[in-house]
Design an enzyme around this catalytic site. Structure first.
Site, PDB file in Angstrom:
ATOM      1  N   ASP A 160       0.838  -1.204   0.000  1.00 34.57           N
ATOM      2  CA  ASP A 160       0.000   0.000   0.000  1.00 34.57           C
ATOM      3  C   ASP A 160       0.875   1.257   0.000  1.00 34.57           C
ATOM      4  OD1 ASP A 160      -2.424  -1.691   0.523  1.00 34.57           O
ATOM      5  OD2 ASP A 160      -1.374  -2.015   2.408  1.00 34.57           O
ATOM      6  N   HIS A 188      -4.753  -3.249   6.409  1.00 36.18           N
ATOM      7  CA  HIS A 188      -4.564  -3.588   4.994  1.00 36.18           C
ATOM      8  C   HIS A 188      -5.919  -4.068   4.456  1.00 36.18           C
ATOM      9  CE1 HIS A 188      -2.902  -4.927   1.256  1.00 36.18           C
ATOM     10  NE2 HIS A 188      -3.295  -6.168   1.479  1.00 36.18           N
TER      11      HIS A 188
END
Length: 325
Positions: A160, A188
């Protein structure tokens, strides 16, 4: 060449992320060119044949650093004397499976793995959890690895983090390596909060000003849904970029980095007003001696509500499997 040898255990070793990672690790990309590697490839017994195929390919590469490759479905053997563990494996969400069912299935897997790591791994082992739901799986693992310091266990937010840097670079025309102080808060998942309110151009030292509307309405949702976007094009999940992120994450934990990074870590006693019993991604300083939350950043008002939302999701995940902690 030194006599330095490291034992690396990998779960989900028959899967695509592991396949994208092992050859790079065996070439010296993680520990460098002076360290030999003993691999322990771990997966369920149904996949031992596939793992053996990966073993044969590794041997066929004739890597100078590859000392040995063991294939096993036995967690006690697989985690034996491990210096470094990549937990790629997790149960995927099946058709008709509710989120609570997925959480509970993985809770069973990671509680067993936590106990096996506790009993068999090197007591200074570094563990990265990649299999989703990664943050809550890391919490489960930590609770069951009683003799392993929670700081030795992290969940992967690096993919990410890298996605956010790359999108900012594309938007601004600044080289990706010069985008600094970009990081990701929280889980996440689709509630994660990529934060670019503090970014600077390292080449000039100047702040990078991004449009607030673009950040909230375009940038954040795109990073949150990037995995689904890739699947929509490839028909497959992002295995190569996930493997790249896992190697980068572990390398920086082992050897340090000058960058502010995103690391899913145990949240105890943090100063950002996040619940103290979660694995949560914070802006992080990594050094060879360990990693620490960086408290130099103020949470801007636009992002606070998003950060509380990702915290709420993690609290709900924890509550769903609290009987297994």
């Amino acid at each position: 060449m030194t006599n330095n040898v490291k034992n690396i255990s990998i779960t989900g070793a028959a899967g695509n992320i592991a396949y994208s990672a092992v050859f790079r690790i065996a070439s010296g990309e993680l520990y460098g060119k002076d360290t030999k590697i003993n691999f322990k490839l771990i997966d369920i017994s149904d996949f031992e044949k596939k793992m053996f195929g990966v073993k044969l390919e590794l041997l066929d590469c004739a890597f100078p650093l590859l000392n040995s490759v063991e294939v096993t479905s036995d967690l006690n053997k697989g985690f034996g004397d491990a210096d470094c563990i990549f937990l790629f494996g997790a149960k995927p969400r099946g058709k008709g499976m509710e989120r609570k069912d997925l959480l509970e299935s993985n809770a069973n897997i990671f509680s067993i793995q936590g106990k096996a790591i506790n009993d068999n791994a090197n007591k200074n082992v570094k563990v990265i959890v990649v299999g989703n739901p990664a943050n809550t799986n890391a919490l489960i693992l930590s609770k069951n690895a009683k003799n392993i310091n929670p700081s030795q266990i992290t969940s992967m937010m690096r993919l990410d983090h890298d996605r956010a840097k790359a999108l900012v670079a594309e938007k601004t025309g600044i080289e990706c390596s010069n985008v600094k102080n970009s990081f990701v808060w929280g889980n996440h998942s689709s509630t994660q909060v990529p934060d670019i309110t503090n970014i600077i151009n390292a080449a000039s030292g100047e702040s990078i000003i991004v449009d607030s509307d673009w950040m909230v309405n375009d940038f954040i949702p795109r990073i949150q849904k990037r995995g689904a976007e890739i699947i929509s094009y490839r028909g497959l999940s992002s295995a190569a970029s996930a493997a790249n992120a896992a190697i980068s994450h572990m390398k920086d934990l082992l050897f340090g980095s000058k960058d502010i990074l995103s690391v899913g870590q145990y949240s105890c006693d943090n100063k950002y007003d996040i619940d103290t019993d979660l694995f949560f991604s914070f802006p992080t300083n990594c050094s060879e001696g360990g990693h620490l939350i960086n408290y130099d950043f103020e949470i801007k008002n636009d992002l606070r509500k998003f950060i509380k939302e990702t915290e709420r999701e993690l609290l709900e995940e924890r509550d769903a499997i609290k009987h297994l902690l």
